[in-house]
Design a protein around this motif. Structure first.
Motif, PDB file in Angstrom:
ATOM      1  N   SER A  65       0.825  -1.226  -0.014  1.00 42.87           N
ATOM      2  CA  SER A  65      -0.087   0.041   0.049  1.00 42.87           C
ATOM      3  C   SER A  65       0.912   1.281  -0.154  1.00 42.87           C
ATOM      4  N   SER A  66       2.059   1.190   0.621  1.00 43.43           N
ATOM      5  CA  SER A  66       2.859   2.336   0.634  1.00 43.43           C
ATOM      6  C   SER A  66       3.519   2.729  -0.963  1.00 43.43           C
ATOM      7  N   GLU A 273      -5.761   7.183   6.090  1.00 42.34           N
ATOM      8  CA  GLU A 273      -5.329   5.598   5.753  1.00 42.34           C
ATOM      9  C   GLU A 273      -5.885   5.334   4.428  1.00 42.34           C
ATOM     10  N   LYS A 274      -5.292   4.304   3.822  1.00 40.44           N
ATOM     11  CA  LYS A 274      -5.723   3.727   2.700  1.00 40.44           C
ATOM     12  C   LYS A 274      -7.235   3.400   2.547  1.00 40.44           C
ATOM     13  N   GLU A 277      -8.701   8.244   2.386  1.00 39.84           N
ATOM     14  CA  GLU A 277      -7.832   9.360   1.987  1.00 39.84           C
ATOM     15  C   GLU A 277      -8.655  10.577   1.864  1.00 39.84           C
ATOM     16  N   THR A 295      -3.034   7.567  14.381  1.00 40.85           N
ATOM     17  CA  THR A 295      -1.823   7.403  13.684  1.00 40.85           C
ATOM     18  C   THR A 295      -2.084   8.249  12.252  1.00 40.85           C
ATOM     19  N   TYR A 297      -1.302   9.482   8.598  1.00 44.29           N
ATOM     20  CA  TYR A 297      -0.857   9.009   7.408  1.00 44.29           C
ATOM     21  C   TYR A 297      -1.023   9.879   6.407  1.00 44.29           C
ATOM     22  N   GLY A 311       2.986   6.089   7.374  1.00 47.23           N
ATOM     23  CA  GLY A 311       2.493   6.561   8.970  1.00 47.23           C
ATOM     24  C   GLY A 311       3.303   6.924   9.607  1.00 47.23           C
TER      25      GLY A 311
END
Length: 340
Positions: A65-66, A273-274, A277, A295, A297, A311
């Motif tokens: 995912s990154s 987050e994925k 977004e 967290t 992102y 993250g």
């Protein structure tokens, strides 16, 4: 114009070169991808392919995912991971450690803004010890993990270079293979220099004394001498010890990359987050949203220029005036907290 030798490059210049060229020569993080793939194949022989695929898809999800990719079906985790191999160094804890160790092993610096030589020494020893232990426990030969270019794993090469640089830095003899790589010659040439009546190097149980090795390396243009004891890496927000004029807290990812104004793309800054977004046009508003997340992102380009999600693992207090400096230097990593 007089040619600048590698020994004349300061730590800040070396760090910049390291970040720009990381992955071109040694990328032990990519070797981790090979190991995880081999481990998944091994596990599938025990528990079955379907069960193994389900678990491995979850394990590699962060790296995939990154890099902006998605695993559409668990059976596709191998292909997705291979396509995201360049992110192995930043998304896995061991990858981040091997990344930092590479700066020492190749360029003779440590990615830390500390001026405390004892602390830097302790950090190097810790990185080497953990990498050596990890390599010793890794079935590289059994799983045939190796670089197509060098015929051996980048993990093996990295540990050898780091361990032998540390030996040189502390006056201990070094392995011929490591000295050859430091000096840009073949191992066979080094071994020839250790034999015969006119040999250049003596031998201490098959290794070359540090004094002789360093004297020879001093004349080699390929060698980056160790300067970590005298290094002065930039520490944003230090302000020479003066109070911050306007403090700002920004999130920092595991690889040292931070959220800054230079990450605006298209309609704004992409955060969250994925799958959840959002894009926010204003930097201050985007930062405020990140600060409210459990967290944080955000999207940023990796070393290959691909925009992936990272993250935050900690917060860094800097002066607001340093935001422009960070935006102007996309390769900068914040790897030392200058303020508490």
């Amino acid at each position: 114009m007089e040619h600048q030798t590698k020994s004349q490059f300061c730590a800040a210049d070396r760090a910049e070169i390291f970040h720009e060229q990381y992955g071109n020569e040694i990328d032990a993080g990519a070797a981790l991808v090979d190991l995880v793939t081999a481990a998944g194949d091994y596990i599938s022989r025990i528990v079955g392919k379907e069960n193994a695929d389900a678990g491995m898809a979850r394990i590699v999800e962060g790296v995939v995912s990154s890099s902006g990719k998605v695993i559409k079906h668990p059976s596709e985790w191998r292909v997705a991971l291979a396509a995201s191999a360049a992110n192995g160094y930043s998304e896995w804890p061991m990858g981040a450690q091997l990344h930092d160790l590479a700066a020492y092993a190749v360029y003779g610096i440590i990615l830390d803004g500390s001026d405390d030589v004892a602390a830097l020494s302790e950090r190097i020893e810790q990185l080497i010890k953990e990498a050596e232990g990890f390599l010793a426990a890794t079935p590289i030969d059994q799983w045939q993990i190796g670089s197509k270019r060098a015929g051996e794993s980048d993990l093996t090469r990295l540990v050898r270079l780091a361990s032998n640089r540390w030996a040189l830095d502390n006056g201990r003899p070094v392995e011929p293979a490591a000295l050859a790589e430091f000096g840009g010659v073949s191992e066979g040439r080094i071994r020839n220099m250790m034999s015969g009546p006119k040999r250049s190097f003596s031998s201490e149980e098959g290794r070359i004394p540090a004094q002789e090795a360093l004297a020879w390396l001093d004349g080699r243009s390929e060698f980056w001498n160790s300067i970590w004891r005298e290094q002065r890496l930039p520490r944003y927000a230090a302000k020479n010890g003066l109070p911050l004029e306007q403090a700002v807290f920004i999130p920092v990812a595991r690889d040292g990359s931070a959220f800054h104004p230079g990450l605006r793309r298209g309609a704004g800054y992409t955060i969250g987050e994925k799958g959840s977004e959002i894009q926010i046009a204003d930097f201050d508003e985007a930062l405020a949203n990140l600060q409210r997340m459990s967290t944080p992102y955000w999207r940023r380009p990796n070393t290959q220029g691909n925009w992936g999600i990272v993250g935050g693992v900690r917060w860094q207090r800097i002066d607001s005036s340093d935001l422009d400096i960070l935006a102007a230097d996309p390769n900068h990593k914040i790897l030392h907290a200058a303020h508490g």
